[in-house]
Design a protein around this motif. Structure first.
Motif, PDB file in Angstrom:
ATOM      1  N   GLU A 213       0.837  -1.164   0.310  1.00 34.94           N
ATOM      2  CA  GLU A 213      -0.002   0.044   0.062  1.00 34.94           C
ATOM      3  C   GLU A 213       1.005   1.187   0.002  1.00 34.94           C
ATOM      4  O   GLU A 213       0.561   2.127  -0.701  1.00 34.94           O
ATOM      5  CB  GLU A 213      -1.012  -0.011   1.199  1.00 34.94           C
ATOM      6  CG  GLU A 213      -1.858   1.084   1.273  1.00 34.94           C
ATOM      7  CD  GLU A 213      -2.751   1.216   2.397  1.00 34.94           C
ATOM      8  OE1 GLU A 213      -3.552   1.998   2.773  1.00 34.94           O
ATOM      9  OE2 GLU A 213      -3.240  -0.016   3.125  1.00 34.94           O
ATOM     10  N   TYR A 214       1.888   1.153   0.832  1.00 36.78           N
ATOM     11  CA  TYR A 214       2.741   2.308   1.019  1.00 36.78           C
ATOM     12  C   TYR A 214       3.504   2.502  -0.637  1.00 36.78           C
ATOM     13  O   TYR A 214       3.528   3.609  -0.925  1.00 36.78           O
ATOM     14  CB  TYR A 214       3.573   2.076   2.137  1.00 36.78           C
ATOM     15  CG  TYR A 214       4.405   3.479   2.503  1.00 36.78           C
ATOM     16  CD1 TYR A 214       4.072   4.491   3.197  1.00 36.78           C
ATOM     17  CD2 TYR A 214       5.834   3.750   1.756  1.00 36.78           C
ATOM     18  CE1 TYR A 214       4.757   5.614   3.473  1.00 36.78           C
ATOM     19  CE2 TYR A 214       6.449   4.900   2.341  1.00 36.78           C
ATOM     20  CZ  TYR A 214       5.802   5.737   3.096  1.00 36.78           C
ATOM     21  OH  TYR A 214       6.743   7.065   3.456  1.00 36.78           O
ATOM     22  N   GLU A 217       1.378   4.193  -2.967  1.00 37.00           N
ATOM     23  CA  GLU A 217       1.078   5.568  -2.741  1.00 37.00           C
ATOM     24  C   GLU A 217       2.306   6.419  -2.787  1.00 37.00           C
ATOM     25  O   GLU A 217       2.086   7.738  -3.181  1.00 37.00           O
ATOM     26  CB  GLU A 217       0.776   5.640  -1.274  1.00 37.00           C
ATOM     27  CG  GLU A 217      -0.723   5.229  -1.032  1.00 37.00           C
ATOM     28  CD  GLU A 217      -1.099   5.198   0.423  1.00 37.00           C
ATOM     29  OE1 GLU A 217      -0.406   5.674   1.331  1.00 37.00           O
ATOM     30  OE2 GLU A 217      -2.151   4.981   0.662  1.00 37.00           O
ATOM     31  N   ASN A 218       3.617   5.973  -2.785  1.00 36.04           N
ATOM     32  CA  ASN A 218       4.727   6.734  -2.868  1.00 36.04           C
ATOM     33  C   ASN A 218       5.616   6.328  -3.977  1.00 36.04           C
ATOM     34  O   ASN A 218       6.812   6.756  -3.662  1.00 36.04           O
ATOM     35  CB  ASN A 218       5.585   6.584  -1.411  1.00 36.04           C
ATOM     36  CG  ASN A 218       4.607   7.223  -0.320  1.00 36.04           C
ATOM     37  OD1 ASN A 218       4.520   8.470   0.035  1.00 36.04           O
ATOM     38  ND2 ASN A 218       3.892   6.226   0.422  1.00 36.04           N
TER      39      ASN A 218
END
Length: 236
Positions: A213-214, A217-218
């Protein structure tokens, strides 16, 4: 109604598929199934159909030839020299794909005699495919210095030494172990697992996994894992 006085031009897609086996970078090739250059080594490719976009064609051909879908696939460059194909006027749109070799081997499609080759030991390729590989490698080196795309090459669990070896192998350079570990852990991209890899030492090295997920997003965050002098060389 058709445009008058215009010649037909075919559009093809070719994918440069990179994999990493833990120590070396490899490219997936197939033996071409039709003339010209039948049975010669080739990148994964095919023609764009009348009812699909170029991206859709790239996805379809990759799945057809490897059995894989939902992998990292990015448009690279258009190769359009008039004489690049001896049969007809063909413009090729090249893509870069990054694949976990372990995952691929479980889904291999044997129909096209696909085989992994070391980048430093590639056979002679058809048409302008060697130029495609060179361009893809340059793009991968540049982009991997700023974005975490190389994680697409890793298995679900990996160690920091394995990750460092992957970056060192791509740039053919040595990276300070402490600085690399500090930088990669500071990104919050990784989750530390409880088990260790003890294949190379009794003490072992902890496994890590990617925080999916991170990561999504990044993805565009600047990492700078690679020494500045290496990045400078790539941008010249």
């Amino acid at each position: 109604m058709k445009y008058s006085n215009q010649s037909r031009v075919l559009v093809a897609v070719d994918s440069i598929i990179f994999g990493f086996d833990g120590s070396d970078y490899k490219i997936l090739l197939i033996q071409r199934g039709f003339a010209p250059e039948k049975e010669k080594w080739s990148l994964m490719g095919g023609f764009v159909q009348i009812n699909e976009s170029v991206d859709e064609a790239a996805d379809r051909i990759l799945k057809q030839l490897t059995g894989l879908e939902d992998v990292y696939l990015e448009q690279l460059h258009v190769f359009g020299k008039p004489d690049r194909d001896p049969i007809e006027r063909v413009v090729a749109v090249a893509y870069v794909a990054l694949i976990d070799i372990q995952k691929y081997q479980q889904q291999i499609n044997d129909d096209f005699h696909a085989r992994w080759f070391l980048i430093k030991d590639l056979p002679k390729l058809i048409f302008d495919h060697e130029d495609m590989v060179k361009t893809a490698l340059e793009r991968l080196r540049y982009k991997a210095a700023f974005h975490p795309i190389l994680f697409e090459l890793l298995p679900e669990k990996f160690t920091l030494p394995q990750l460092q070896a992957m970056y060192e192998g791509l740039y053919d350079t040595k990276i300070d172990k402490r600085n690399f570990s500090r930088k990669i852990l500071s990104t919050s991209l990784l989750k530390k697992e409880k088990d260790k890899d003890k294949s190379s030492s009794k003490k072992g090295a902890f496994f890590y996994s990617l925080d999916e997920e991170y990561y999504k997003e990044n993805f565009q965050s600047i990492l700078n894992f690679i020494p500045k002098n290496e990045i400078h060389m790539l941008s010249e």
